[in-house]
Design a protein around this motif. Sequence first.
Motif, PDB file in Angstrom:
ATOM      1  N   VAL A   1       0.869  -1.170   0.000  1.00 28.74           N
ATOM      2  CA  VAL A   1       0.000   0.000   0.000  1.00 28.74           C
ATOM      3  C   VAL A   1       0.909   1.224   0.000  1.00 28.74           C
ATOM      4  N   ASN A   2       0.895   1.969  -1.088  1.00 29.86           N
ATOM      5  CA  ASN A   2       1.701   3.180  -1.181  1.00 29.86           C
ATOM      6  C   ASN A   2       0.948   4.366  -0.603  1.00 29.86           C
ATOM      7  N   GLY A   3       1.697   5.342  -0.139  1.00 31.82           N
ATOM      8  CA  GLY A   3       1.085   6.555   0.371  1.00 31.82           C
ATOM      9  C   GLY A   3       0.525   7.407  -0.754  1.00 31.82           C
ATOM     10  N   PRO A   4      -0.130   8.497  -0.414  1.00 32.33           N
ATOM     11  CA  PRO A   4      -0.678   9.386  -1.448  1.00 32.33           C
ATOM     12  C   PRO A   4       0.383   9.908  -2.411  1.00 32.33           C
ATOM     13  N   ASP A   5       1.673   9.878  -1.967  1.00 28.85           N
ATOM     14  CA  ASP A   5       2.765  10.354  -2.823  1.00 28.85           C
ATOM     15  C   ASP A   5       3.321   9.267  -3.731  1.00 28.85           C
ATOM     16  N   GLY A   6       2.739   8.068  -3.675  1.00 26.72           N
ATOM     17  CA  GLY A   6       3.176   6.981  -4.542  1.00 26.72           C
ATOM     18  C   GLY A   6       4.317   6.161  -4.000  1.00 26.72           C
ATOM     19  N   ARG A   7       4.878   6.555  -2.829  1.00 20.86           N
ATOM     20  CA  ARG A   7       5.944   5.764  -2.203  1.00 20.86           C
ATOM     21  C   ARG A   7       5.351   4.860  -1.129  1.00 20.86           C
ATOM     22  N   LYS A   8       6.051   3.760  -0.848  1.00 20.36           N
ATOM     23  CA  LYS A   8       5.580   2.831   0.168  1.00 20.36           C
ATOM     24  C   LYS A   8       5.348   3.559   1.476  1.00 20.36           C
ATOM     25  N   MET A   9       4.168   3.285   2.089  1.00 16.46           N
ATOM     26  CA  MET A   9       3.873   3.934   3.367  1.00 16.46           C
ATOM     27  C   MET A   9       4.966   3.626   4.369  1.00 16.46           C
ATOM     28  N   SER A  10       5.502   4.666   5.006  1.00 18.04           N
ATOM     29  CA  SER A  10       6.611   4.486   5.924  1.00 18.04           C
ATOM     30  C   SER A  10       6.736   5.702   6.828  1.00 18.04           C
ATOM     31  N   LYS A  11       7.137   5.456   8.089  1.00 17.00           N
ATOM     32  CA  LYS A  11       7.448   6.581   8.980  1.00 17.00           C
ATOM     33  C   LYS A  11       8.560   7.424   8.376  1.00 17.00           C
ATOM     34  N   ARG A  12       9.465   6.740   7.671  1.00 20.80           N
ATOM     35  CA  ARG A  12      10.617   7.431   7.080  1.00 20.80           C
ATOM     36  C   ARG A  12      10.168   8.526   6.126  1.00 20.80           C
ATOM     37  N   TRP A  13       9.126   8.260   5.338  1.00 13.81           N
ATOM     38  CA  TRP A  13       8.667   9.239   4.354  1.00 13.81           C
ATOM     39  C   TRP A  13       7.559  10.134   4.896  1.00 13.81           C
TER      40      TRP A  13
END
Length: 832
Positions: free
Chosen positions: A586-598
Amino acid sequence: MAMNERYEPQTIEGKWQIRWEQEGVFRAGTRPGAPKKYILEMLPYPSGKMHMGHVRNYLIGDVYARYFRMKGYDVLHPMGWDAFGLPAENAAIKDGVHPAVRTQENIDSFKAEIRSLGYSYDWTREVNTSQPEYYRWNQWFFIQMLGRGLVYRRFSKVNWCTGCLTVIANEQVKEGVCERCDSPVLDKEMPEWAFRITKYSQALLDGLDELKEWPERITSMQRNWIGRSEGAEADFTVKGSEEKIRVFTTRIDTIYGCTYVVLAPDHKLVAKVTTPERRAEVDAFVAKMAAISKTDRTAEGATKEGVFTGAYALNPFTGQPVPIWIANFVLSDYGTGAVMSVPAHDARDFEFARKYSLPIQVVIQPAKGDKLPEGDKLEAASTEYGVLVDSGEYTGLTSEEARRKMAAKLEAEGRGKFTITYRQKDWGFSRQRYWGTPIPIVYCEKCDPERRGIPVPVDQLPVRLPEIDTQAVLTGKGEPPLAKVASWVNTTCPKCGGPARREAETMDTFVDSCWYFARYLSPHYDAAPFDPAEAKRWLPVDVYVGGPEHAVMHLLYFRFWTRVMKELGLSPVDEPVTRLVTQGIVNGPDGRKMSKRWGNSVAPASIVRKYGADTARTYVLFAGPPERDFDWSDAQVEGAFRFLKRVWTLAATHEGVVGSTHSGTYEGKALEIRRAAHKTLKRVGEAIERLSFNTAIAGVMEYINVLYGVGTVETPAEKAAMAEAIRLLAVMLTPFAPHIADELAEAYGSKVLLVNQEWPAFDPALVVDDEIPYAVQVNGKLRAEIKVPVDADEAAVRAAAEADERVKAAMAGKTLRKFVFVPKRLVNFVVG
């Protein structure tokens, strides 16, 4: 009780979660005579916050668990916590909070979020791998495996993470850095404990053939990781000495074309064979290689570099001397740490030979087609099998024939042998951390002067982690944390009773997850890791859900462990899992993998608070097939909520039909309603079975449109049909949106929870259409679509097609040359 006009999930979801818990509807073992289904998702590390990737993972299993309960199975669907590990310890080093305290806080938070989403877990089987009740059995397994030669102490080069300050597995090194903390990883030689997983390499490889319901990409990754190679070992004698360099090659047929030999920079013979005049350059190269991780040295595209030792080795078949080099692309822990290089027939050797102006000699020609030029004119290596040339007595043989005969000769003369090697290495599992399972070993100078280790007696298990002053012990510096706890590390020898020291290292947390699936069967069993009788009932796991990133770590390790458990008489199966489902990201709204890092994670709690658990569940399941990635969309969450509002409004609008019955025939609108209901029931069940949850939900959405489209129901038949339709709607929603499903069922007269009801069978007569569509083409171009009775013959279909005004217009003034009839699909008029 009348339904509210508005859909307000916050007022109903908690009610059903409490009732499910009170009635114990998800407890396994309540249907002893029924067939079993063991549904499992990979247990989470409790970081404290769920993200939508977790939600998706657990939802896949939850849909199956609810569905199979309704299909009459006794379902085991447990949950627990992979609670040891580096994150809690690193956090303790940073802020001084004991790992046990932080871990329990995180478990409490994580569990509350899981409960809020309505997952159907049997919480009576919950396990926590950081509890002595659990890790006692890690230690028991260690001792059993030590006695069988499957655990041993070794000195070896390990991957040392400069950030986590511990050893990490090969699989956790990504492009020279730690996948956890992005710190550089160095090669470091130190003692460690290892599992002899390589004893099972062939069995693990063969077992992949039986895993028919595992994704092919996972089994391929495991095949590649195990890396079976058939070949031959051959001894090259070092010229002027008695030393021998044993090489492994899969292409012994090319040995007459060997023009140099290469050693790993840390091969034990490097120092012995290097000539005085080459010593300085060789030592500098060895030092340079020691500072570079083997992952970087052997990465695809890495520059090939090396240095000549000044020594020569004799080819065992020709007797001719060839130079001995060392190079970055040869590793001491793969094969024998030495290779024979045949640049005409190996791409890597060719690149190296061209760079250092080493000779290239062609010894294999294609069986058919153009012949290869001489070596100095080759533009690239030729790696295919063929026919040997310039190869002494083997000239004229095929590669396959030569391989057999050459290996046989080496073995007969005691200068080598046919052999099989594996890329897979033994699993080094000791870690220099506190928050893990203590290794149950003590060292006694009197009884164990060689420091092989004395196992703690089984009746003294568990060896518990000591209470510690967190800030004094977890400093992230110096010796392993447990070595700093004198009251714990100093003990007595179980053999002589004299002074001894405990092993201060702990086990890799992958040990915890190797066998947890079996502990769920009897989580409080005290006579063994689990009850073998329960293993016969429940194993193997029928459906296992988790990420593909675990392909060559967890998924390989627990296949190994399952075989060991069978040998110990605990488990009846060789393979732990029948069907593996790997979910996408599941990627975040920005298209990157959901992560605390991002900083792009979407918390499930925020969705539940605003829209309800059923909306979160429906959105995630509808977003795409489970195995595919998808990007988070707030707009689509809103869409899922609107869909459930339509469901609610439909049921509330027709609440007056509750209790309606009809014993006569169904025609017209009433028949249309029933057909839609039973067709959708069939479609949803089939979609769930094949793991196509998004198409199942799409089918329900289309069904809702049909029910809205029929308008007001007036006759007894129509009211009875609508009552049945909404009761079936509740059933079909149960795996996906269980709270609204139970609420609708209750409003429509049900006294029994839906998961305790049988999944209804569709009526075969209602899923067969009276009419079917035909596409009508003129000269291959679609002109119309007609509907005809399902039993219409060719003449009837042609007559109906010719009667269509659009078809008449397309054929006007033209001569019919051919009529094509494809039953139940299309007709085509060929005109000119």
